[in-house]
Design an enzyme around this catalytic site. Structure first.
Site, short mmCIF file in Angstrom:
data_model
loop_
_atom_site.label_atom_id
_atom_site.label_comp_id
_atom_site.label_asym_id
_atom_site.label_seq_id
_atom_site.Cartn_x
_atom_site.Cartn_y
_atom_site.Cartn_z
N PHE A 19 27.23 27.71 4.86
CA PHE A 19 25.99 28.03 5.59
C PHE A 19 25.31 26.75 6.03
O PHE A 19 25.02 25.87 5.22
CB PHE A 19 25.05 28.84 4.68
CG PHE A 19 23.79 29.27 5.36
CD1 PHE A 19 23.78 30.35 6.23
CD2 PHE A 19 22.59 28.60 5.13
CE1 PHE A 19 22.61 30.75 6.86
CE2 PHE A 19 21.41 29.00 5.75
CZ PHE A 19 21.42 30.08 6.62
N GLU A 44 26.92 14.10 3.34
CA GLU A 44 25.65 14.58 2.77
C GLU A 44 25.49 14.11 1.34
O GLU A 44 25.01 14.84 0.49
CB GLU A 44 25.60 16.11 2.86
CG GLU A 44 25.85 16.66 4.25
CD GLU A 44 24.83 16.19 5.28
OE1 GLU A 44 23.76 15.70 4.88
OE2 GLU A 44 25.14 16.28 6.48
N TYR A 67 21.92 25.08 7.91
CA TYR A 67 20.52 25.41 8.24
C TYR A 67 19.79 24.23 8.88
O TYR A 67 18.63 24.35 9.26
CB TYR A 67 19.78 25.84 6.96
CG TYR A 67 19.82 24.80 5.87
CD1 TYR A 67 20.86 24.77 4.95
CD2 TYR A 67 18.83 23.82 5.78
CE1 TYR A 67 20.92 23.79 3.97
CE2 TYR A 67 18.88 22.85 4.80
CZ TYR A 67 19.93 22.85 3.89
OH TYR A 67 19.98 21.87 2.93
N GLY A 68 20.47 23.09 8.99
CA GLY A 68 19.88 21.91 9.64
C GLY A 68 20.67 21.57 10.88
O GLY A 68 20.92 22.45 11.72
N SER A 69 21.10 20.33 10.98
CA SER A 69 21.83 19.92 12.18
C SER A 69 23.14 20.68 12.33
O SER A 69 23.69 20.78 13.43
CB SER A 69 22.10 18.41 12.16
OG SER A 69 22.84 18.06 11.02
C1 BEZ Z 1 22.89 21.54 7.43
O1 BEZ Z 1 22.81 22.72 7.36
O2 BEZ Z 1 22.74 20.99 8.49
C2 BEZ Z 1 23.14 20.74 6.23
C3 BEZ Z 1 22.08 20.40 5.46
C4 BEZ Z 1 22.32 19.64 4.35
C5 BEZ Z 1 23.59 19.25 4.01
C6 BEZ Z 1 24.65 19.64 4.79
C7 BEZ Z 1 24.41 20.38 5.92
#
Ligand code: BEZ
Length: 190
Positions: A24, A99, A26-28
């Protein structure tokens, strides 16, 4: 300040014997994967809300001037809209390294638009990690994002691109939209 979570994530054996699994974003990850995937689809996870409470010393800021990026914080009744990616476990080697600044893998059910639910993984930075910044006013967060820049680019692009991607998904996210609005107002007066 950083805490390298690569090893902890690497030792996480969950899903290791699966040929494919769901991740999943949720950011970039919503608007830019940066890895190969089998397919993707918008999804929602429950009990979590998106917040720009994680410091970024390695992507959207520097050790001396960290930016702010998204993490998820637990809140009963909350829902977070994002993008689910069907991937092979090999993608985790890439993500564990990318990450590494405080994000750990969590398992969570993902709800898809057609009603079906699948268990998968999500990277979350919790308040006990060394890069955690926590809450601040909308104005303070927007100002920090306005001035921050790191190896992955300006912090402002990360936030404005995320807000645009969430609008395209019709996502309800007052935190992201409020900060994006304030950030845009600050940029307009530069
Ligand atoms: C993301 O969803 O973009 C994400 C956020 C934190 C770590 C890895 C991906």
């Amino acid at each position: 300040m950083s805490i390298d979570t690569t090893q902890a994530n690497h030792e996480d054996g969950r899903f290791a014997n699966h040929e494919e699994l769901w991740l999943f974003g949720y950011g970039s990850l919503i608007y830019k994967a940066g890895f190969d995937y089998i397919r993707r689809a918008p999804a929602t996870i429950h009990g979590w809300q998106r917040r720009f409470w994680q410091g970024s010393h390695d992507h959207r800021g520097t050790p001396d001037a960290p930016g702010r990026v998204a993490t998820l914080v637990e809140r009963p009744g909350a829902a977070c809209v994002g993008m689910a990616y069907r991937i092979t476990p090999a993608v985790f080697d890439h993500l564990d390294h990318r990450e590494k600044n405080g994000y750990l893998r969590f398992a969570t059910p993902m709800h898809f638009a057609d009603g079906h639910v699948e268990e998968g993984l999500v990277y979350i930075a919790t308040s006990d990690n060394a890069a955690w910044l926590g809450d601040a006013s909308v104005n303070a967060i927007a100002k920090q994002i306005q001035r921050s820049c790191g190896p992955s680019g300006p912090n402002r692009d990360y936030v404005l691109d995320l807000a645009e991607a969430l609008r395209a998904l019709n996502a309800d996210d007052s935190h992201v939209y409020a900060i994006a609005r304030r950030l845009q107002a600050l940029i307009d007066t530069e």
